[in-house]
Design a protein around this motif. Structure first.
Motif, PDB file in Angstrom:
ATOM      1  N   LEU A  75     -32.693  44.264  40.480  1.00  0.00           N
ATOM      2  CA  LEU A  75     -33.789  43.938  41.399  1.00  0.00           C
ATOM      3  C   LEU A  75     -34.503  45.201  41.878  1.00  0.00           C
ATOM      4  N   GLU A  76     -33.742  46.270  42.128  1.00  0.00           N
ATOM      5  CA  GLU A  76     -34.365  47.533  42.502  1.00  0.00           C
ATOM      6  C   GLU A  76     -35.259  48.055  41.376  1.00  0.00           C
ATOM      7  N   PHE A  77     -34.755  47.947  40.158  1.00  0.00           N
ATOM      8  CA  PHE A  77     -35.546  48.334  38.988  1.00  0.00           C
ATOM      9  C   PHE A  77     -36.831  47.509  38.913  1.00  0.00           C
ATOM     10  N   CYS A  78     -36.728  46.211  39.123  1.00  0.00           N
ATOM     11  CA  CYS A  78     -37.898  45.331  39.064  1.00  0.00           C
ATOM     12  C   CYS A  78     -38.946  45.729  40.102  1.00  0.00           C
ATOM     13  N   ASP A  79     -38.500  45.957  41.326  1.00  0.00           N
ATOM     14  CA  ASP A  79     -39.442  46.295  42.395  1.00  0.00           C
ATOM     15  C   ASP A  79     -40.153  47.612  42.109  1.00  0.00           C
ATOM     16  N   ALA A  80     -39.382  48.616  41.683  1.00  0.00           N
ATOM     17  CA  ALA A  80     -39.974  49.916  41.377  1.00  0.00           C
ATOM     18  C   ALA A  80     -40.921  49.815  40.190  1.00  0.00           C
ATOM     19  N   THR A  81     -40.514  49.056  39.178  1.00  0.00           N
ATOM     20  CA  THR A  81     -41.325  48.923  37.971  1.00  0.00           C
ATOM     21  C   THR A  81     -42.619  48.166  38.253  1.00  0.00           C
ATOM     22  N   ASN A  82     -42.541  47.130  39.055  1.00  0.00           N
ATOM     23  CA  ASN A  82     -43.751  46.378  39.385  1.00  0.00           C
ATOM     24  C   ASN A  82     -44.734  47.258  40.140  1.00  0.00           C
ATOM     25  N   ASP A  83     -44.211  48.130  41.000  1.00  0.00           N
ATOM     26  CA  ASP A  83     -45.065  49.057  41.745  1.00  0.00           C
ATOM     27  C   ASP A  83     -45.754  50.032  40.794  1.00  0.00           C
ATOM     28  N   VAL A  84     -44.978  50.553  39.827  1.00  0.00           N
ATOM     29  CA  VAL A  84     -45.556  51.454  38.834  1.00  0.00           C
ATOM     30  C   VAL A  84     -46.615  50.723  38.010  1.00  0.00           C
ATOM     31  N   ALA A  85     -46.333  49.486  37.615  1.00  0.00           N
ATOM     32  CA  ALA A  85     -47.287  48.704  36.824  1.00  0.00           C
ATOM     33  C   ALA A  85     -48.595  48.516  37.576  1.00  0.00           C
ATOM     34  N   ALA A  86     -48.503  48.293  38.877  1.00  0.00           N
ATOM     35  CA  ALA A  86     -49.707  48.109  39.691  1.00  0.00           C
ATOM     36  C   ALA A  86     -50.552  49.377  39.700  1.00  0.00           C
ATOM     37  N   ARG A  87     -49.895  50.525  39.852  1.00  0.00           N
ATOM     38  CA  ARG A  87     -50.648  51.775  39.913  1.00  0.00           C
ATOM     39  C   ARG A  87     -51.185  52.174  38.536  1.00  0.00           C
ATOM     40  N   LEU A  88     -50.422  51.908  37.485  1.00  0.00           N
ATOM     41  CA  LEU A  88     -50.937  52.174  36.142  1.00  0.00           C
ATOM     42  C   LEU A  88     -52.155  51.312  35.837  1.00  0.00           C
ATOM     43  N   ALA A  89     -52.138  50.079  36.330  1.00  0.00           N
ATOM     44  CA  ALA A  89     -53.271  49.173  36.100  1.00  0.00           C
ATOM     45  C   ALA A  89     -54.564  49.741  36.672  1.00  0.00           C
ATOM     46  N   GLU A  90     -54.454  50.532  37.744  1.00  0.00           N
ATOM     47  CA  GLU A  90     -55.646  51.165  38.321  1.00  0.00           C
ATOM     48  C   GLU A  90     -56.273  52.162  37.355  1.00  0.00           C
ATOM     49  N   HIS A  91     -55.461  52.639  36.408  1.00  0.00           N
ATOM     50  CA  HIS A  91     -55.956  53.565  35.381  1.00  0.00           C
ATOM     51  C   HIS A  91     -56.297  52.830  34.085  1.00  0.00           C
ATOM     52  N   GLY A  92     -56.213  51.499  34.087  1.00  0.00           N
ATOM     53  CA  GLY A  92     -56.475  50.720  32.887  1.00  0.00           C
ATOM     54  C   GLY A  92     -55.334  50.736  31.894  1.00  0.00           C
ATOM     55  N   ILE A  93     -54.119  50.979  32.395  1.00  0.00           N
ATOM     56  CA  ILE A  93     -52.946  51.080  31.534  1.00  0.00           C
ATOM     57  C   ILE A  93     -51.994  49.926  31.848  1.00  0.00           C
ATOM     58  N   ARG A  94     -51.516  49.250  30.808  1.00  0.00           N
ATOM     59  CA  ARG A  94     -50.592  48.127  30.980  1.00  0.00           C
ATOM     60  C   ARG A  94     -49.164  48.571  30.683  1.00  0.00           C
ATOM     61  N   LEU A  95     -48.227  48.073  31.475  1.00  0.00           N
ATOM     62  CA  LEU A  95     -46.827  48.437  31.337  1.00  0.00           C
ATOM     63  C   LEU A  95     -46.020  47.246  30.822  1.00  0.00           C
ATOM     64  N   TYR A  96     -45.099  47.522  29.879  1.00  0.00           N
ATOM     65  CA  TYR A  96     -44.314  46.474  29.238  1.00  0.00           C
ATOM     66  C   TYR A  96     -42.830  46.831  29.232  1.00  0.00           C
ATOM     67  N   HIS A  97     -42.003  45.810  29.126  1.00  0.00           N
ATOM     68  CA  HIS A  97     -40.556  45.983  29.057  1.00  0.00           C
ATOM     69  C   HIS A  97     -40.037  45.441  27.738  1.00  0.00           C
ATOM     70  N   HIS A  98     -39.204  46.229  27.054  1.00  0.00           N
ATOM     71  CA  HIS A  98     -38.585  45.831  25.796  1.00  0.00           C
ATOM     72  C   HIS A  98     -37.152  45.368  26.057  1.00  0.00           C
ATOM     73  N   ASN A  99     -36.821  44.187  25.571  1.00  0.00           N
ATOM     74  CA  ASN A  99     -35.499  43.608  25.834  1.00  0.00           C
ATOM     75  C   ASN A  99     -34.452  44.020  24.809  1.00  0.00           C
ATOM     76  N   HIS A 100     -33.191  43.956  25.236  1.00  0.00           N
ATOM     77  CA  HIS A 100     -32.043  43.967  24.340  1.00  0.00           C
ATOM     78  C   HIS A 100     -31.236  42.707  24.669  1.00  0.00           C
ATOM     79  N   HIS A 101     -29.963  42.657  24.292  1.00  0.00           N
ATOM     80  CA  HIS A 101     -29.175  41.466  24.591  1.00  0.00           C
ATOM     81  C   HIS A 101     -28.741  41.410  26.056  1.00  0.00           C
ATOM     82  N   ILE A 102     -28.663  42.561  26.718  1.00  0.00           N
ATOM     83  CA  ILE A 102     -28.166  42.603  28.094  1.00  0.00           C
ATOM     84  C   ILE A 102     -29.040  41.780  29.046  1.00  0.00           C
TER      85      ILE A 102
END
Length: 215
Positions: A44-71
């Motif tokens: 959950l901490e990772f999610c919150d931090a990542t969503n915040d980063v995604a929001a700020r990257l979006a201001e630069h026109g950059i999209r953020l993605y997550h790649h899954n594994h089995h975990i």
């Protein structure tokens, strides 16, 4: 949380600068950080931090993605982690890997469909059950049952597209329906083959399915 916030801000600044220098608009997180795998709280901490980063990257026109594994298909409180990540970080897109989805115990086609237009990239790699090596039977003959069982449980392999058991017509068709922008052929282990021979096999097999126009 203050530490995570500072790290996230530094990450955002660095990634934005690098992306602008390379003229790219998509950045992906290669895997769930090791230290975020310890508990639901750390995810959950990772999610919150990542969503915040995604929001700020979006201001630069950059999209953020997550790649899954089995975990990401482990379940906490009746909910799989990938669902938790998707819900808790709504600004984060997904790069789904069909081999790791299968290894996580889910169907790749229905999983791609489930996340719909959140999926901008799909990793195409097959899921193969390999043969037991001679060394496994030698270990068994010597009474080393643990060594034999290690080989027995380790026969799951990464494979070239259509050299394993996955439904790649279904995977590709659903990826297109979901609006995926990129279908990326990848193989984590080539088991002694030349990497370009593996890529050639995957390409030829996809073309044989009728997807020459995607290259």
């Amino acid at each position: 949380m203050a530490k995570i916030g500072v790290q996230a801000m530094m990450l955002e600044d660095s990634c934005a600068e690098d992306a602008k220098a390379l003229d790219v608009s998509m950045i992906r997180i290669g895997m769930l950080p090791f230290d975020a795998m310890g508990s639901l709280d750390t995810v959950l901490e990772f999610c919150d931090a990542t969503n915040d980063v995604a929001a700020r990257l979006a201001e630069h026109g950059i999209r953020l993605y997550h790649h899954n594994h089995h975990i990401e298909f482990a379940t906490y409180d009746g909910k799989q982690l990938l669902d938790t990540i998707a819900d808790r970080a709504p600004l984060l897109g997904l790069e789904l890997d069909v081999h790791w989805i299968q290894r996580g115990g889910l169907d790749p086609v229905s999983t791609i469909a489930k996340y719909g237009d959140r999926v901008a990239m799909v990793h195409l790699k097959d899921y193969r059950i390999g043969s037991l090596p001679d060394s496994a039977f030698q270990a068994l003959a010597e009474g080393d049952v643990p060594a034999f069982m290690a080989a027995f449980t380790g026969v799951v392999q990464f494979a070239e597209v259509r050299e394993g058991n996955l439904d790649f017509r279904g995977i590709v068709e659903q990826s297109i329906r979901s609006g995926a922008e990129y279908l990326l052929v990848k193989q984590d282990d080539v088991y002694g083959r030349d990497v370009f021979d593996c890529l050639t096999t995957s390409r030829e097999n996809l073309m044989a399915l009728g997807y020459s126009d995607l290259f």
